[in-house]
Design an enzyme around this catalytic site. Structure first.
Site, mmCIF file in Angstrom:
data_model
loop_
_atom_site.group_PDB
_atom_site.id
_atom_site.type_symbol
_atom_site.label_atom_id
_atom_site.label_comp_id
_atom_site.label_asym_id
_atom_site.label_seq_id
_atom_site.Cartn_x
_atom_site.Cartn_y
_atom_site.Cartn_z
ATOM 1 N N VAL A 85 75.460 13.809 14.715
ATOM 2 C CA VAL A 85 76.789 13.307 14.862
ATOM 3 C C VAL A 85 77.533 14.443 15.518
ATOM 4 O O VAL A 85 77.086 15.671 14.814
ATOM 5 C CB VAL A 85 77.323 12.576 13.550
ATOM 6 C CG1 VAL A 85 76.812 11.295 13.569
ATOM 7 C CG2 VAL A 85 77.200 13.358 12.483
ATOM 8 N N SER A 86 78.684 14.100 15.938
ATOM 9 C CA SER A 86 79.342 15.445 16.673
ATOM 10 C C SER A 86 80.257 16.016 15.535
ATOM 11 O O SER A 86 80.741 17.161 15.580
ATOM 12 C CB SER A 86 80.227 14.786 17.936
ATOM 13 O OG SER A 86 79.263 14.393 18.880
ATOM 14 N N SER A 87 80.662 15.258 14.522
ATOM 15 C CA SER A 87 81.581 15.891 13.416
ATOM 16 C C SER A 87 81.241 15.313 12.184
ATOM 17 O O SER A 87 80.515 14.116 11.892
ATOM 18 C CB SER A 87 83.058 15.858 14.075
ATOM 19 O OG SER A 87 83.405 14.530 13.827
ATOM 20 N N GLN B 282 82.302 11.648 11.435
ATOM 21 C CA GLN B 282 81.310 10.594 11.922
ATOM 22 C C GLN B 282 80.421 10.208 11.167
ATOM 23 O O GLN B 282 79.997 10.891 10.325
ATOM 24 C CB GLN B 282 80.888 10.870 13.550
ATOM 25 C CG GLN B 282 81.795 11.167 14.528
ATOM 26 C CD GLN B 282 81.130 11.319 15.834
ATOM 27 O OE1 GLN B 282 80.117 11.816 15.731
ATOM 28 N NE2 GLN B 282 81.970 11.069 17.070
ATOM 29 N N ALA C 105 76.917 18.370 14.477
ATOM 30 C CA ALA C 105 77.155 19.296 15.580
ATOM 31 C C ALA C 105 77.472 18.776 16.740
ATOM 32 O O ALA C 105 77.074 17.818 17.107
ATOM 33 C CB ALA C 105 75.728 20.230 15.788
#
Length: 316
Positions: A8-10, A13, A37
């Site tokens: 996941v991007s952050s 999330q 990441a």
């Protein structure tokens, strides 16, 4: 064995959707690796970890292709490395399974797109450079060393009292930067008052005295000063791709006469700055921000810590 990877991007999330999908596909909870990441250059320690754990006959399971690769080119590189190691890739939501002919064909289509993307980037870059030159501008990155620093590095190297690694430490730059600026082919060094002690090769099992003769090309120095240089050069481990097995590493030492052509990439311990230098395909992959799988496996097997920090056996 099945291994799963999710990203996941952050931290905000929720990865539950991906984790649940991997579990339904038969991946055990202990074999699911999750990264938080975002961005093409973000560190992905869990991806490195799962790639290290995978063995021939295993299958890497992901939910979507964009969860795995930083870019199409990175994705294709990973896919090729997995195939070379005998590892299958299964993408749940996009129905790709490289253990089947259909899945391999679908993944192969991505390589065509990646090649097209590369050619477009090259063409656009050439056009941009040509336009810049027409306006009198020079391209390229600014040099890491000033003219005075380059001259100092050359004087230190010619004097014979310092190795390239020591000069790089003085100037706070990687060894590859110093190698790129030194004129090592026409050195007229004088013998130092005291013979310097050769550096110990990285990850050696026992301390040994480095030979004067280059084991790769057979060159033997004719003076004490040149021998001091050569011992320092031979203390550096260069990691090459094994032409007979792309998933393994060949370790070589090089003197100034057989030093590999660029690109080169310095793998440096975050504490002491020491480590091997990558060349060839390994260097190309590392310069794009990815530590090659075979190199990561070699480092771990040699006692290094790869994640979350790159640490040599003496500083882990």
């Amino acid at each position: 064995m099945l291994f799963g990877y999710a990203r996941v991007s952050s931290a905000d999330q929720n990865p539950a959707h991906q984790v649940d999908a991997l579990a339904r596909a038969g991946v055990g909870a202990e074999n699911i690796h999750l990264d938080h990441a975002g961005g093409a250059k973000a560190s992905r320690p869990q991806l490195d970890a799962v790639l290290t754990r995978l063995r021939s006959g295993d299958t890497l399971v992901i939910t979507r292709l964009d969860r795995l690769g930083r870019s199409v080119l990175h994705l294709i590189t990973l896919g090729a490395q997995l195939r070379e190691r005998g590892i299958e890739l299964k993408v749940l939501e996009q129905g790709i399974d490289t253990s089947t002919a259909e899945g391999r064909a679908m993944f192969g289509m991505l390589s065509v797109l990646a090649e097209l993307q590369r050619e477009l980037i090259v063409a656009n870059t050439r056009d941009g450079l040509a336009a810049a030159r027409a306006r009198g501008r020079k391209g390229g990155r600014p040099p890491k060393l000033s003219d005075d620093q380059i001259a100092l590095a050359q004087r230190l190297y010619d004097a014979g009292g310092n190795t390239v690694a020591q000069i790089a430490a003085m100037l706070n730059v990687p060894r590859t930067t110093v190698y790129g600026h030194l004129d090592t082919k026409n050195t007229t060094a004088q013998a130092p008052a005291e013979r310097p002690t050769a550096e110990t090769p990285v990850n050696t099992v026992a301390e040994v005295r480095l030979p004067r003769t280059c084991p790769t090309c057979g060159y033997e120095p004719s003076t004490r000063a040149e021998a001091a240089h050569q011992r320092g050069d031979l203390a550096v481990a260069w990691l090459h791709t094994n032409v007979d097995d792309q998933g393994s590493v060949v370790i070589q030492s090089h003197c100034r006469h057989c030093e590999p052509e660029p690109p080169a990439f310095d793998v440096a311990c975050e504490v002491c700055g020491d480590g091997p230098i990558l060349t060839g395909i390994f260097a190309e992959v590392a310069c794009r921000g990815d530590l090659p799988v075979a190199v990561a496996q070699w480092l771990v097997g040699s006692g290094w810590t790869v994640t979350p920090s790159l640490l040599c056996p003496d500083n882990r």
